[in-house]
Design a protein around this motif. Structure first.
Motif, PDB file in Angstrom:
ATOM      1  N   LEU A   1       0.821  -1.212   0.000  1.00  0.00           N
ATOM      2  CA  LEU A   1       0.000   0.000   0.000  1.00  0.00           C
ATOM      3  C   LEU A   1       0.857   1.264   0.000  1.00  0.00           C
ATOM      4  O   LEU A   1       0.467   2.290  -0.571  1.00  0.00           O
ATOM      5  N   GLY A   2       2.039   1.204   0.624  1.00  0.00           N
ATOM      6  CA  GLY A   2       2.917   2.372   0.668  1.00  0.00           C
ATOM      7  C   GLY A   2       3.398   2.807  -0.697  1.00  0.00           C
ATOM      8  O   GLY A   2       3.741   3.983  -0.898  1.00  0.00           O
ATOM      9  N   ALA A   3       3.405   1.878  -1.648  1.00  0.00           N
ATOM     10  CA  ALA A   3       3.871   2.205  -3.001  1.00  0.00           C
ATOM     11  C   ALA A   3       2.778   2.834  -3.871  1.00  0.00           C
ATOM     12  O   ALA A   3       3.038   3.217  -5.009  1.00  0.00           O
ATOM     13  N   LEU A   4       1.549   2.954  -3.340  1.00  0.00           N
ATOM     14  CA  LEU A   4       0.427   3.412  -4.166  1.00  0.00           C
ATOM     15  C   LEU A   4       0.276   4.936  -4.214  1.00  0.00           C
ATOM     16  O   LEU A   4      -0.466   5.445  -5.041  1.00  0.00           O
ATOM     17  N   ARG A   5       0.922   5.650  -3.323  1.00  0.00           N
ATOM     18  CA  ARG A   5       0.866   7.121  -3.300  1.00  0.00           C
ATOM     19  C   ARG A   5      -0.571   7.632  -3.230  1.00  0.00           C
ATOM     20  O   ARG A   5      -0.997   8.482  -4.025  1.00  0.00           O
ATOM     21  N   ALA A   6      -1.334   7.110  -2.289  1.00  0.00           N
ATOM     22  CA  ALA A   6      -2.722   7.533  -2.117  1.00  0.00           C
ATOM     23  C   ALA A   6      -2.779   8.946  -1.530  1.00  0.00           C
ATOM     24  O   ALA A   6      -1.831   9.429  -0.911  1.00  0.00           O
ATOM     25  N   ARG A   7      -3.931   9.600  -1.710  1.00  0.00           N
ATOM     26  CA  ARG A   7      -4.129  10.966  -1.230  1.00  0.00           C
ATOM     27  C   ARG A   7      -4.910  11.020   0.077  1.00  0.00           C
ATOM     28  O   ARG A   7      -4.641  11.847   0.935  1.00  0.00           O
TER      29      ARG A   7
ATOM     30  N   THR B   1      -5.601  12.400   6.082  1.00  0.00           N
ATOM     31  CA  THR B   1      -5.081  13.045   4.870  1.00  0.00           C
ATOM     32  C   THR B   1      -3.614  12.706   4.640  1.00  0.00           C
ATOM     33  O   THR B   1      -3.001  13.226   3.717  1.00  0.00           O
ATOM     34  N   GLU B   2      -3.066  11.840   5.483  1.00  0.00           N
ATOM     35  CA  GLU B   2      -1.649  11.488   5.356  1.00  0.00           C
ATOM     36  C   GLU B   2      -1.464   9.971   5.331  1.00  0.00           C
ATOM     37  O   GLU B   2      -0.894   9.384   6.257  1.00  0.00           O
ATOM     38  N   PRO B   3      -1.925   9.320   4.276  1.00  0.00           N
ATOM     39  CA  PRO B   3      -1.810   7.847   4.219  1.00  0.00           C
ATOM     40  C   PRO B   3      -0.375   7.344   4.255  1.00  0.00           C
ATOM     41  O   PRO B   3      -0.093   6.320   4.882  1.00  0.00           O
ATOM     42  N   ALA B   4       0.544   8.057   3.598  1.00  0.00           N
ATOM     43  CA  ALA B   4       1.938   7.600   3.589  1.00  0.00           C
ATOM     44  C   ALA B   4       2.508   7.591   5.003  1.00  0.00           C
ATOM     45  O   ALA B   4       3.204   6.655   5.406  1.00  0.00           O
ATOM     46  N   ARG B   5       2.183   8.641   5.775  1.00  0.00           N
ATOM     47  CA  ARG B   5       2.657   8.704   7.156  1.00  0.00           C
ATOM     48  C   ARG B   5       2.034   7.592   7.995  1.00  0.00           C
ATOM     49  O   ARG B   5       2.712   6.941   8.809  1.00  0.00           O
ATOM     50  N   ASP B   6       0.734   7.356   7.802  1.00  0.00           N
ATOM     51  CA  ASP B   6       0.043   6.297   8.550  1.00  0.00           C
ATOM     52  C   ASP B   6       0.698   4.949   8.297  1.00  0.00           C
ATOM     53  O   ASP B   6       0.939   4.167   9.235  1.00  0.00           O
TER      54      ASP B   6
END
Length: 383
Positions: free
Chosen positions: A321-327, A338-343
């Protein structure tokens, strides 16, 4: 004595005697059971158990003689007797059962079964839910909403497109009326739902599915579908939510890479085991909306590792999931983020630390005896 069976006892009838050998534990179905010890030649009642409670587990755990006698306190007291093999199977597979056993042993040792100062976790959870609105609708994007109820239900997500109206996760039956109120407030009838996608098989995500009586298709990963079709209440955790079985089937199998298109939204499926073996996540490709079920919640909190899940699969899925660059991160419970990468990164740190910590614990305690008991118990299960 069979490996698992029901038995009925009348008032004062002995179930087992102090000092006897015991290779099974018991669950009370109806009535009450008294546990007593011999003190100066007379029996002294030290504990009572009622429906849904267990007894006799200490002799099974320690392979020692019974530490107390057990007898029926009421007419037509019925119990389920479960052998050691199945006891160890439950311990090794079901975290809720393991916690129940620990609580039972702890209360027995402290003799505080009815301590008024001890508040149950269920009461605490119910009290917390009472402080929130019955249902909250959170608009996300054009014709996309998060639907949150105050019951123990999960979050649901609605995608209303030109061709299909898609609901992700249905929640509990107990939460359906609140969910219906949410849908009505945005002028969507439950019967208008075309597709229900289940992120995994836990009952707080699937219990209300039969309440959607329109021409809907229910979709899930094949492992989730198999557990539901098998009626595997153990994996589904139905008993943890106190509801009757949900009678429905999965009409559409969702494999890695499948896309569900509403006409305005494209939901791509990712198999993300860890919370359970059949867990999936969904990425709405046009808007970067990432639905993670219970794999990871806002703030990087883990949704838990249950039954068929494990921590190393969780790490694999989080890396995916970290590779998907979600918003936007849309979890199965709690607020969106609003911070999926941080989560995801925070969850990965927690997972890797948990692996390290548990490795140290097992090296220190030596889990050899425990795992050997489980291996030996397989002979009893396979008899």
């Amino acid at each position: 004595m069979t490996r698992q069976h029901f038995a009925k006892y009348q008032r004062d009838e002995l179930i087992f005697a102090e000092g006897s050998e015991g290779d099974e534990f018991f669950i009370v179905v109806t009535g009450r059971v008294g546990l007593s010890k011999s003190v100066d030649g007379r029996q002294e009642l030290v504990h009572q158990v009622g429906p849904g409670e267990l007894f006799g587990e200490i002799a099974v755990i320690s392979s020692t003689p019974r530490s107390a006698s057990a007898c029926a306190l009421e007419p037509d007291t019925s119990v389920i007797a479960v052998d050691k093999g199945r006891f160890l199977y439950l311990i090794s597979q079901h975290p809720g059962f393991a916690v129940l056993v620990m609580e039972t042993v702890s209360r027995w040792l402290r003799k505080k079964v009815d301590d008024p100062k001890i508040t149950s976790s269920t009461a605490q959870l119910n009290d917390r839910m009472q402080r929130t609105p019955a249902c909250t609708v959170v608009p996300l994007e054009d014709r996309v909403w998060q639907l949150r109820t105050k019951s123990r239900s999960c979050n649901s997500y609605l995608f209303r497109g030109r061709r299909k109206t898609i609901l992700v996760d249905a929640g509990l039956n107990a939460g359906f009326d609140a969910l219906k109120g949410c849908l009505n407030s945005i002028e969507v009838s439950p019967d208008a739902i075309d597709t229900i996608i289940l992120t995994h098989e836990h009952f707080d995500h699937i219990g209300a599915v039969p309440r959607f009586t329109g021409c809907r298709v229910v979709a899930a990963h094949r492992l989730t579908a198999h557990k539901i079709a098998s009626g595997d209440d153990y994996a589904i955790l139905r008993g943890s939510f106190g509801e009757v079985a949900a009678d429905f089937g999965i009409e559409m199998i969702l494999d890695e890479g499948a896309v569900i298109d509403s006409g305005d939204h494209r939901l791509r499926v990712f198999h993300t085991p860890g919370h359970t073996s059949g867990s999936i996540s969904l990425l709405e490709e046009r808007r970067g909306l990432l639905i993670t079920g219970d794999l990871v919640l806002a703030g990087g909190h883990l949704g838990g590792v249950f039954g068929s899940g494990n921590i190393s699969d969780t790490i694999y899925s989080l890396d995916t999931l970290g590779a998907l660059r979600a918003r936007l991160h849309l979890p199965g419970h709690g607020p969106l983020s609003t911070e999926p990468a941080r989560d995801i990164e925070r969850a990965l740190v927690t997972c890797r630390q948990l692996l390290s910590d548990t490795r140290t614990i097992f090296e220190t305690l030596s889990g050899q005896e425990g795992i050997n008991k489980i291996i030996l118990s397989l002979r009893d299960i396979n008899r």
